[in-house]
Design a protein around this motif. Structure first.
Motif, short mmCIF file in Angstrom:
data_model
loop_
_atom_site.label_atom_id
_atom_site.label_comp_id
_atom_site.label_asym_id
_atom_site.label_seq_id
_atom_site.Cartn_x
_atom_site.Cartn_y
_atom_site.Cartn_z
N ARG A 273 0.88 -1.17 -0.04
CA ARG A 273 0.24 -0.01 0.02
C ARG A 273 0.82 1.12 0.06
N GLN A 274 0.39 2.28 -0.67
CA GLN A 274 0.92 3.70 -0.64
C GLN A 274 0.55 4.36 0.76
N PHE A 275 1.57 4.81 1.29
CA PHE A 275 1.63 5.61 2.78
C PHE A 275 2.20 6.84 2.72
N GLN A 276 1.53 7.85 3.24
CA GLN A 276 2.13 9.27 3.40
C GLN A 276 2.79 9.08 4.68
N SER A 277 4.19 8.92 4.50
CA SER A 277 5.12 9.06 5.69
C SER A 277 5.31 10.15 6.53
N THR A 278 5.88 10.30 7.54
CA THR A 278 6.15 11.58 8.18
C THR A 278 7.36 12.21 7.85
N SER A 279 8.29 11.16 7.47
CA SER A 279 9.73 12.03 7.12
C SER A 279 10.27 11.91 5.74
N GLU A 280 9.53 10.82 4.81
CA GLU A 280 10.05 10.65 3.75
C GLU A 280 9.05 10.68 2.47
N GLY A 281 7.78 11.26 2.59
CA GLY A 281 6.84 11.51 1.75
C GLY A 281 6.18 10.07 1.66
N GLU A 282 5.45 9.99 0.32
CA GLU A 282 4.95 8.90 -0.16
C GLU A 282 5.60 7.58 0.01
N VAL A 283 5.58 6.56 0.63
CA VAL A 283 6.46 5.36 0.28
C VAL A 283 5.54 4.11 0.38
N THR A 284 6.21 3.01 -0.24
CA THR A 284 5.61 1.62 -0.39
C THR A 284 5.71 0.99 0.96
N VAL A 285 4.68 0.51 1.46
CA VAL A 285 4.75 -0.23 2.63
C VAL A 285 4.27 -1.94 2.21
N GLU A 286 5.21 -2.79 2.48
CA GLU A 286 4.86 -4.04 2.04
C GLU A 286 3.97 -4.85 2.72
N PRO A 287 3.27 -5.83 2.45
CA PRO A 287 2.03 -6.36 3.09
C PRO A 287 2.51 -7.15 4.38
N GLN A 343 15.45 5.56 12.15
CA GLN A 343 15.25 4.96 13.37
C GLN A 343 14.42 5.88 14.57
N THR A 344 13.09 6.18 13.86
CA THR A 344 12.12 6.88 14.78
C THR A 344 10.64 6.16 14.76
N MET A 345 10.05 6.48 15.69
CA MET A 345 8.95 5.83 15.81
C MET A 345 7.73 7.19 16.06
N TRP A 346 6.54 7.18 15.60
CA TRP A 346 5.63 8.18 15.71
C TRP A 346 4.38 7.52 15.99
N VAL A 347 3.70 7.92 17.15
CA VAL A 347 2.32 7.34 17.23
C VAL A 347 1.13 8.41 16.97
N TYR A 348 0.25 8.31 16.06
CA TYR A 348 -0.67 8.91 15.65
C TYR A 348 -2.13 8.73 16.28
N VAL A 349 -2.68 9.43 16.79
CA VAL A 349 -4.17 9.49 17.20
C VAL A 349 -4.91 10.40 16.78
N ASP A 350 -5.98 9.78 15.97
CA ASP A 350 -6.92 10.73 15.23
C ASP A 350 -5.93 11.83 14.57
N GLY A 351 -5.09 11.35 14.03
CA GLY A 351 -4.31 12.29 12.79
C GLY A 351 -3.11 13.22 13.48
N GLN A 352 -2.99 13.11 14.76
CA GLN A 352 -2.17 13.99 15.70
C GLN A 352 -1.13 13.00 16.04
N ILE A 353 0.01 13.55 16.00
CA ILE A 353 1.27 12.87 16.72
C ILE A 353 1.21 13.22 18.08
N VAL A 354 1.07 11.99 18.80
CA VAL A 354 0.97 12.07 20.34
C VAL A 354 2.46 11.65 20.86
N VAL A 355 3.26 10.77 19.94
CA VAL A 355 4.53 10.42 20.52
C VAL A 355 5.31 10.43 19.41
#
Length: 458
Positions: A273-287, A343-355
């Protein structure tokens, strides 16, 4: 006057004597003008009548014609007909009153129905005689019943019955017996063809076609992730076939395959699937483990039930997996994102970065496998157990928080043994594939996480 009286008396005496003689004569004989079939048995005793009937029948020769063309002759004696006329003749004889013998000379009495009941042919001999005349059914065209056929172009349709020219031996027998009774010398056999058992307007044909129309006109609308899909009539027709009782049954394998085509078009499981990442724009995420699909096994049975009910229906199909919603986006606005490169993790809740936190992923050789996953459990004070291929030892590692997201042991957990997070730490002291998280952040990540929450690793 006296002479006249004497003459009248004499005449009466003669008449009485003659009448009485007639009674005596016909007490043991059939009366005048009595026939059995086409055989005249007048003035014959029972044995004489039976013998004459048999001789007459055995000597009969018939010309056989077909559609006006002569094809040969059959002598009835060669068929060795069995005659049991005694009972019928006796009944006929007993029905005649000898006291009424005179009426026989003024009216005829024909017993033409008895022959049918008393004569039987050897069917094998009749078949052989017909074959000798070139009338064997083996060389003739059989009648074809009306049938229901199917093609992709036409769907189901009825083919008309077709006449053949194979002979119905029972009908040929009846024609011969009728010929005997009617004194015929020629028998036309084109009325003795075997007829189709089913015509195109037969009740069975009409019933089956009605079943087909009801089935294919059943409207089954599947609401799939916001898309309305109505199963086409021609597709339902392809599923139909009939059992030995001419009842409609449906090809479950074809239904299962059709649901597979819907999964190919709409399901998200096992698809990149195509995913709009936080740091790299649109990326392809494997199944990965994230995704949903139609449960083909149970949904096949649901569609069967819909078709058997014959009622229009609109419903959602049975779904397996995670991330199903009517909007079609199985990631949604709440998810965990991991960038291996950053080497970063983001947690999104309702579209907002909470972590947002640095992490340590798998070391080279035990890399974290990118993919779209979902959290399937939440556990506190867990013990992680497994085998470390780098040290070649089993391990047991206690952690405060554990969020597994795939079926190979990858998960998110606190890692108090790591002195650093982010940067190139993963290259020298990376994990066995898990997402090592700073202990002071992991509690917050755990608080926001829930079972089924997507985890996107790229």
């Amino acid at each position: 006057m006296k002479k006249l009286i004497i003459s009248v008396v004499s005449a009466l005496v003669i008449i009485i004597v003659a009448y009485s003689a007639g009674i005596g004569y016909y007490a043991e004989k059939f009366q005048a003008n009595t026939t059995f079939g086409s055989v005249d048995i007048s003035n014959l005793t029972l044995p004489e009548a039976e013998e004459k009937i048999q001789e007459d029948i055995y000597s009969k020769t018939f010309q056989i014609t077909e559609n006006g063309q002569e094809v040969g002759s059959i002598q009835l004696g060669e068929l060795e007909p069995e005659l049991q006329t005694g009972e019928v003749l006796t009944e006929t004889y007993n029905s005649q009153n000898p006291n009424e013998w005179i009426t026989g000379y003024f009216q005829s009495e024909n017993h033409d129905g008895g022959l049918m009941e008393t004569m039987n042919f050897d069917e094998q001999k009749l078949n052989k005689q017909l074959a000798n005349l070139g009338l064997s059914n083996e060389e003739r065209t059989a009648a074809q019943d009306a049938a229901i056929e199917y093609t992709e172009a036409q769907g189901y349709y009825v083919t008309e019955a077709e006449e053949g020219n194979q002979l119905d031996i029972d009908k040929v027998k009846k024609l011969i017996m009728n010929g005997i009774q009617n004194g015929e010398e020629s028998i036309e056999i084109n009325s003795a063809y075997l007829e189709p058992e089913l015509s195109s307007h037969d009740e069975k044909i009409d019933s089956i076609m009605e079943q087909i129309e009801t089935a294919k006109n059943t409207e089954i609308n599947l609401e799939i992730a916001g898309n309305n899909v109505t199963i086409p009539q021609e597709t339902i027709e392809e599923w139909i076939y009939f059992d030995s009782n001419n009842e409609i049954v449906y090809d479950q394998e074809l239904i299962y395959e059709y649901l597979g085509t819907l999964n190919d078009e709409y399901a998200t499981y096992n698809k990149p699937r195509q995913f709009q990442s936080t740091s790299e724009g649109e990326v392809t995420v494997e199944p990965g483990t994230l995704g949903w699909s139609i449960d083909r096994e149970s949904e096949t049975q649901n569609i069967l039930a819909d078709l058997q009910a014959g009622e229009n229906v609109s419903r959602q199909p049975n779904i397996v997996g995670t991330g199903y919603n009517t909007g079609g986006n199985d990631i949604g606005d709440s998810y965990v994102e991991v960038s291996v490169d950053h080497q970063t993790m983001w947690v999104y809740v309702d579209g907002q970065i909470v972590v947002e936190t640095p992490i340590v992923t798998g070391q080279i050789g035990t890399d974290t496998v990118p993919g779209a996953y979902s959290i399937w459990d939440k556990e506190e004070d867990a013990e992680l157990k497994g085998y470390n291929p780098r040290t070649e030892r089993d391990y047991v590692q206690p952690v405060n928080y554990w969020l597994p997201f795939d079926d190979t042991g990858q998960g998110i957990h606190d890692a108090g043994w790591q002195s650093n997070f982010g940067g190139n730490t993963y290259q020298v002291s990376g994990s066995l594939g898990c997402i090592n998280t700073p202990p002071d952040v992991m509690a917050e990540v755990f608080a926001h996480a829930y079972e089924g929450m997507p985890v996107l690793i790229h």
